[in-house]
Design a protein around this motif. Sequence first.
Motif, PDB file in Angstrom:
ATOM      1  N   GLY A  76      66.943   4.214  26.770  1.00 52.11           N
ATOM      2  CA  GLY A  76      67.369   3.542  25.536  1.00 52.11           C
ATOM      3  C   GLY A  76      68.863   3.261  25.549  1.00 52.11           C
ATOM      4  N   GLY A  77      69.618   4.240  26.014  1.00 55.73           N
ATOM      5  CA  GLY A  77      71.070   4.083  26.065  1.00 55.73           C
ATOM      6  C   GLY A  77      71.494   2.984  27.025  1.00 55.73           C
ATOM      7  N   LEU A  78      70.796   2.886  28.149  1.00 54.55           N
ATOM      8  CA  LEU A  78      71.131   1.829  29.115  1.00 54.55           C
ATOM      9  C   LEU A  78      70.865   0.455  28.502  1.00 54.55           C
ATOM     10  CD1 LEU A  78      69.714   3.411  32.407  1.00 54.55           C
ATOM     11  CD2 LEU A  78      72.130   3.022  31.875  1.00 54.55           C
ATOM     12  N   ALA A  79      69.754   0.334  27.770  1.00 56.95           N
ATOM     13  CA  ALA A  79      69.474  -0.954  27.118  1.00 56.95           C
ATOM     14  C   ALA A  79      70.571  -1.274  26.114  1.00 56.95           C
ATOM     15  CB  ALA A  79      68.113  -0.912  26.422  1.00 56.95           C
ATOM     16  N   MET A  80      71.077  -0.233  25.431  1.00 54.14           N
ATOM     17  CA  MET A  80      72.128  -0.447  24.447  1.00 54.14           C
ATOM     18  C   MET A  80      73.509  -0.546  25.096  1.00 54.14           C
ATOM     19  SD  MET A  80      70.843   1.752  21.155  1.00 54.14           S
ATOM     20  CE  MET A  80      71.847   0.980  19.904  1.00 54.14           C
TER      21      MET A  80
END
Lengths: 147, 784
Positions: B674-678
């Motif tokens: 999720g963090g990578l997408a964000m």
Amino acid sequence: MQFAGTVTIDAPRAEVWKFLTDPHAVGRCAPGLESLEIVIPDKQFKAVAAVGFGSVSVKFSVDVEWVELDPPNRGKLKGRGSAPGSAVEGSSEMILRDLPNGSTDMDWSADVVVFGTIASLASRLMGSLTRRLTGDFFNCVKAKIEG
Amino acid sequence: MAAVAIQGLGHPRKRVEDARFIRGKGNYIDDMKLPGMLQVDIVRSPYAHAKIKAIRTDKALAVPGVLAVITGETLKQYNVHNMPTLMSDTQMVLPLDTVKYQFQEVAAVLGTDRYTAADGVAAVEVDYEPLPVVVDPFKALEPGAPKVRDDKESNHIWHWEWGDRAAADKAFDAAEVTVKENIYIPRIHVASIETCGCVAQWNATEGHLTLYMTTQAPHAIRTVVALITGHLGLSEEKIRIVSPDIGGGFGGKVPAYPGYVIAVALSIVTGAPVKWIEDRTENMAADSFGRDYHISAELAGKKDGTLTALRFKTIADHGYTDAAANPSKMPAGLFHIATGSYDFKNAFVEVDGVYTNKPPGGIAYRCSFRVTEAVHTIERMADLMAHEVGLDPADFRMKNFIKPEQFPYKSALGWEYDSGNYAGALQKAMDMVGYKELRKEQAEKRKRGEFMGIGISSFTEIVGAGPSKDFDILGLKMFDSCEIRVHPTGKAIARFGTKSQGQGHETTYAQILAEELGIPADHIKIEEGDTDTAPYGLGTYASRSTPTAGAAAAMAARKVRAKAKKIAAHLLEAAEEDLQWEQGKFFVKGSPDRAKTIQEIAFAAYTNHPQGMEAGLEAVSYYDPPNLTFPFGSYICVVDIDRGTGEVKVRRFVAVDDCGVRINPMIVEGQIHGGLAMGFAPALMEEISYDENGNIHGSNFTDYLLPTAVETPKWETGETVTPSPHHPIGAKGVGESATVGAPAAIANAVVDALWHLGVRHVDIPITPPKVWALLKEHGAALEE
């Protein structure tokens, strides 16, 4: 946003001038016009018009004022309108010129600034939409004057 | 009956909260319907700066179902027309006579339902007189600029600096090599799928307020509400804040917004429950934003590539008011982590906060208080210096990393890094991605005119705020808490001062307790978000839950175990010091058969406790961390650039994270994805900008581009584990690492692809038009 153009109308200058400075006449070509009220003749009028920007439809109440009138050569008006969550300000100018064949050239320009919901939701559509609306408008004006 | 597994630390336990989420059974604010509930909707300003000449409400009040319209004048009668921000600045709830940013609240309409209230909003007529607008913070600092705040001397809010300026200047004077770049980290929005909202329920008979709201910090909100409404007779014991399920917070649900105050005021006046919920544009255009830092960055070094000094000068655009949610003493948050993973001897950073006619904020968007800004800048600059001295960016980093034996490491900007092995993480990422082969491929492709880039980001975060000597919000120290009650049958409930917004606390906290107590995680219920029942805590943001409340869980469990030991000694008729703990039971040393399980001990705590000892088996811990934690990692991104369209295609993305001990590897993996997408999103897609009139661009998901599964690349993740030496279970926190670390890897890859053309920097978001313009400028665009 600034827009400008030239329209050739097959009618004498005085006739074109008369039409374009009569809000009721012009109103018949204004897209989405719902009501028109002359406040001070040749000076101020109020209009209510509904405009659709993509999925957003807004009803503007606009106060318009002629700031310069030099019949039958040049006219300039300023307007300010509001709709829920949106506002619009602008000015528009027209210069009429006789053509040798008896018709009239109108150079027009407009400077429009929008604020609020329509500016943020529909800014990408504004250019093409305005071009379409002005195109329709002048075609209508031309047709009505040329009768 | 088969034994129930403990599912302690390191177990990929399935998320227990998902049982309701994936069935659509979560309970979010907008799901709440209380009997007699009314709805409020808000009139907002189309202008970014204007005098309000008149507000006419008669047409709105004539709309069937509209019950009231309130303005700043209404709230002024109760002195709640203004509210304090978390940074002790002032924010209008509703204005008296001036609006300062577009979409600012102007008036509120109460109706019997959402549609009625919206119709009422459309019927409120407001006359404005537009005033000059300033949206550029540099212009806002010029003499004669329009003044944003009538109550302040100028548009300059504060100056903050850290480090030794003279020593840094001296090192720069003596430097063999220096690099300099202006880096803009644009304004972005957390864009949580659930917008903000609340239901305020006033009980006039008891003088009691229950406020159900989307908040990441329910206790802090309760205290703030008590402080700002104390003069109206509302005191803290009569305020209950309930934070139900939250559909994404990312920092955006830490501050208080005017809508909350308006709903409370209207509930108190009407005696009916009042709901306020934002639509998408209201959320995007008026709630706190993230970033908006203009950084002038410089690095100094030797010709061999050794870094010697750092100087960052930053202009921070805070909009109309400083409504960031930083620790009180740190107006620029933890921006002084700016030396990153490198061993700088000299560093100096300074930040100036500026008012503009834009929405207020400066919140930590999925990062620990301005850490993304710091990390992006140092990682971009590291690449610049590497290229400048002719070193491969990987070799350059290896050369300058803080070495494992230097920990605990005191940085030039004063932090004590707890633990790290930066070279280990980078080497692992290089091995995973096949770094050498990629460089070979890049050289071959470049010969053929194909643009491929490889970008590294070796970030160090600073999370877990924070130690009470330095960290507070409005004076409230930033500890966090856990309270455990073990029931007679050996099951337990534990409550926390934090509040999950998707992090999976109900799953992971139970695993910490299971590990410490030997009670299966499935037998431990976790509760958060109700201030009437949970112990006081500062909430969930800045990756602080595991470092603070997670530590409190372990500490409270150890207190429970200490009492359990006394009870076991009583039951086993043995001396306490003769007992040994093995997960789930105490036994007599040398006699493993003489044992009492935690369940037997729990039963005895209520049925057969030693005389002179209090019954029950409970404990509470308010954990004040001795230091912050410093998660780190190395990301490598491979991009291909389309010379015909300017599109950046992320071909590979390898993320090696070290967050210390992993409580639940599956959840850590999910957090990283999720963090990578964000991180991918602001690197390539997201930006909120304003035209010169203060009109927002990016107030909806047509203009503000969130990556979907179509755009998001496939992530390749890896791990190293370097425990935090000061955390009770060695964990560091991971919720934000990827958001912080990813953008620089992508930006570095793009610049790497274009370096040979002469490109040295490109600001995020790196959109196709931006890349296309660069390609054109350098004569490398493919045109028909």
